[in-house]
Scaffold this active site. Sequence first.
Site, mmCIF file in Angstrom:
data_model
loop_
_atom_site.group_PDB
_atom_site.id
_atom_site.type_symbol
_atom_site.label_atom_id
_atom_site.label_comp_id
_atom_site.label_asym_id
_atom_site.label_seq_id
_atom_site.Cartn_x
_atom_site.Cartn_y
_atom_site.Cartn_z
ATOM 1 N N PRO A 82 0.813 -1.149 0.240
ATOM 2 C CG PRO A 82 -0.836 -1.053 1.158
ATOM 3 C CD PRO A 82 -0.063 -2.398 0.682
ATOM 4 C CG ASN A 97 7.264 -1.926 -5.387
ATOM 5 O OD1 ASN A 97 8.795 -1.064 -5.733
ATOM 6 N ND2 ASN A 97 7.256 -3.237 -4.895
ATOM 7 N NE ARG A 122 11.811 -1.946 -1.917
ATOM 8 C CZ ARG A 122 10.981 -1.376 -1.458
ATOM 9 N NH1 ARG A 122 9.415 -1.508 -1.433
ATOM 10 N NH2 ARG A 122 11.267 -0.902 -0.434
#
Length: 280
Positions: free
Chosen positions: A2, A165, A250
């Site tokens: 989030p 991200n 990531r």
Amino acid sequence: MPEGDTVHQVAKRLHGALAGKVLTRSDLRVPRYATADLTGRTVLDVTPRGKHLLTRIEGGLTLHSHLKMDGAWKVYAAGQRWSGGPAHQIRAILGTVDRTAVGYRLPVLELLRTTDEHRAVGHLGPDLLGPDWDPDKALENLLRDPARPLGEALLDQRNLAGIGNVYKSELCFLLRATPWLPAGDLPAEHTARLPLLAKRLLEANRDRPVRSTTGRREQDLFVYGRAPRPCLRCGTPVRVADQGDGSRERPTYWCPSCQSGPAPAPRTADHRSSRPRTTN
């Protein structure tokens, strides 16, 4: 994970359910706080700080939580069935006479003195959705290490708080730079836009149920989650690779034609599914 807009929405729901009400149930299911009892105390407010949540409680206490990748706070009406996951994933329960907030899979949960909140969030840079937002300070932080890849600098919450991200990938696309471009090499006209563009994107999505950076009904995001589909701007297949030291996933998406700068070698990129792990 989030990001700042999502955490803002969670804080708003929790604040609406709990603020100004007396706790009739309190259960913190982590060993350190298993005996803590907050019943009888009034919840004062729930405040987001970057990706962190601060639930302030009467008596000078703050319940600090962070959702990381999989955590969630759910709010239920009295008598409503809880549906956020199995019981063993519950880490916190805060109940009033008519609402119950249940924290699932919370990797960070700690009870602090409110005067000690700086221990949890004092390291954060200016909050994109907070009253402390300072675009000049955020830009100064981002450029403090000009050799650092832009994507990594954007994810560092000490520079500015709230980007994850998704926004990292989308911002780099809008700035026409790959996430591996050294931050100091970003053209001056794009550098000047960066803080205001980041704030505009998060502000536009802080109350939306579905995040959008494109303004298009048929496609919400420019590059994130789109590999190997065509770029919305030029038609080149979008690419994906991990960025960082490898200690965590990531996922990073970019268009090799629209975005200038270094990128991973082909053999290390495009190894992911085009359906990323959700970050909402």
